[in-house]
Design a protein around this motif. Sequence first.
Motif, PDB file in Angstrom:
ATOM      1  N   GLN A 121       0.823  -1.207   0.000  1.00  0.00           N
ATOM      2  CA  GLN A 121       0.000   0.000   0.000  1.00  0.00           C
ATOM      3  C   GLN A 121       0.860   1.261   0.000  1.00  0.00           C
ATOM      4  O   GLN A 121       0.567   2.240  -0.695  1.00  0.00           O
ATOM      5  CB  GLN A 121      -0.929   0.000   1.217  1.00  0.00           C
ATOM      6  CG  GLN A 121      -2.034  -1.059   1.171  1.00  0.00           C
ATOM      7  CD  GLN A 121      -2.911  -1.033   2.392  1.00  0.00           C
ATOM      8  OE1 GLN A 121      -2.675  -0.253   3.316  1.00  0.00           O
ATOM      9  NE2 GLN A 121      -3.931  -1.874   2.410  1.00  0.00           N
ATOM     10  N   ALA A 122       1.942   1.245   0.818  1.00  0.00           N
ATOM     11  CA  ALA A 122       2.827   2.418   0.862  1.00  0.00           C
ATOM     12  C   ALA A 122       3.479   2.659  -0.496  1.00  0.00           C
ATOM     13  O   ALA A 122       3.576   3.807  -0.964  1.00  0.00           O
ATOM     14  CB  ALA A 122       3.895   2.224   1.939  1.00  0.00           C
ATOM     15  N   ASN A 123       3.918   1.593  -1.158  1.00  0.00           N
ATOM     16  CA  ASN A 123       4.518   1.745  -2.486  1.00  0.00           C
ATOM     17  C   ASN A 123       3.518   2.295  -3.487  1.00  0.00           C
ATOM     18  O   ASN A 123       3.855   3.145  -4.324  1.00  0.00           O
ATOM     19  CB  ASN A 123       5.058   0.399  -2.976  1.00  0.00           C
ATOM     20  CG  ASN A 123       6.258  -0.066  -2.183  1.00  0.00           C
ATOM     21  OD1 ASN A 123       6.970   0.746  -1.596  1.00  0.00           O
ATOM     22  ND2 ASN A 123       6.498  -1.368  -2.164  1.00  0.00           N
ATOM     23  N   PHE A 124       2.273   1.843  -3.384  1.00  0.00           N
ATOM     24  CA  PHE A 124       1.239   2.345  -4.290  1.00  0.00           C
ATOM     25  C   PHE A 124       0.994   3.830  -4.068  1.00  0.00           C
ATOM     26  O   PHE A 124       0.870   4.612  -5.023  1.00  0.00           O
ATOM     27  CB  PHE A 124      -0.055   1.545  -4.075  1.00  0.00           C
ATOM     28  CG  PHE A 124      -1.209   2.030  -4.909  1.00  0.00           C
ATOM     29  CD1 PHE A 124      -1.248   1.819  -6.276  1.00  0.00           C
ATOM     30  CD2 PHE A 124      -2.269   2.709  -4.311  1.00  0.00           C
ATOM     31  CE1 PHE A 124      -2.315   2.271  -7.033  1.00  0.00           C
ATOM     32  CE2 PHE A 124      -3.335   3.161  -5.063  1.00  0.00           C
ATOM     33  CZ  PHE A 124      -3.362   2.936  -6.427  1.00  0.00           C
ATOM     34  N   ARG A 125       0.942   4.231  -2.798  1.00  0.00           N
ATOM     35  CA  ARG A 125       0.736   5.655  -2.508  1.00  0.00           C
ATOM     36  C   ARG A 125       1.909   6.501  -2.984  1.00  0.00           C
ATOM     37  O   ARG A 125       1.729   7.618  -3.478  1.00  0.00           O
ATOM     38  CB  ARG A 125       0.522   5.845  -1.007  1.00  0.00           C
ATOM     39  CG  ARG A 125      -0.799   5.258  -0.503  1.00  0.00           C
ATOM     40  CD  ARG A 125      -0.913   5.358   1.011  1.00  0.00           C
ATOM     41  NE  ARG A 125      -2.159   4.778   1.487  1.00  0.00           N
ATOM     42  CZ  ARG A 125      -2.467   4.631   2.763  1.00  0.00           C
ATOM     43  NH1 ARG A 125      -1.612   5.014   3.701  1.00  0.00           N
ATOM     44  NH2 ARG A 125      -3.625   4.093   3.114  1.00  0.00           N
TER      45      ARG A 125
END
Length: 323
Positions: free
Chosen positions: A98-102
Amino acid sequence: MRKVIMVALVATAAMWTVPVAAQSAIEPRVDKLEREMRAVQRKVFPGGAGQTLEPQITAPPVETAVPGVPAGGALTDLTARVSALEASVRSVTGQVEQANFRVRQLEEAFNAYKAATDTRLKALEGAGVAVASTPDALPGQVAASGDTAPPPRAPTVRPTRSAPSEIDADLPRAGTSGARATEVAAVARPDTGDPAEDGYTYGYRLWEAKLYPEAQAALKSVAERYPKHRRASYAQNLLGRAYLDEGKPSLASLAFYDSYKKFPDGARAPDSLYYLAQSLVRLKKPAADVCKVYGELTEVYGDKLTATMKVDVEKGRAAQKCG
């Protein structure tokens, strides 16, 4: 033979102290030892039962858990801990994804914003170059807070002359208003052969006619082109008056301050300080700032003030309640 029996018994007792985890590997060895022990007893005591010897030294009784129970509990605990670790790893992996996507979303948004900003800046730069190259721009004028730039003027109609002066090159072009062009054309231009004198006189006449933008351009040109001329102080001071009369006290205060700093020995330096105080009053500056200007005026030019200006200074100090 007795020693052999004791060794066998000790070995048998030691067998029970083996950890439960290794019990499966020890059981064949224990069975072998028991068979060997029975063979030894048959050899030593052919009579059979009742004649076996009990050891004189016995190990203290120890509590032993039922085989398999501790192993089963440890295995259960280990399985639960492994399951918890696997769940934690899955949770952390999900959070990282999720952090990478954000981060990717933020990078894409930033790149889009940067591209849009670059496009707008290039458009503004192009527009600025176009405005600067048009004859409608007022040369050398900078809008100050609270002031507005004058509207474009129609081309000024001038009498035919052999060669345009440097002052003419600095005058603003008029817009499409025929009435404005007529007013500017009606102002007589002196031609004494002294461009600084002629420029100041022409600017003064434009100021008298309330043609303030044209007067400002002419007066500023004199002050900048001929700073050593005696009319430079006059032109810079009258430039501030033109701004003040047009309702631009911010630009007026800058012009008066420059007049005092650039031409402190000029004929209009005292007048510039006096009108600087008036500009600060129009700007609603603190009374302390206005009083400082009056104090500078009387301290530096007290013996050069005319009687009328002395009266005006005293009125101004009283209005600001200067000590």
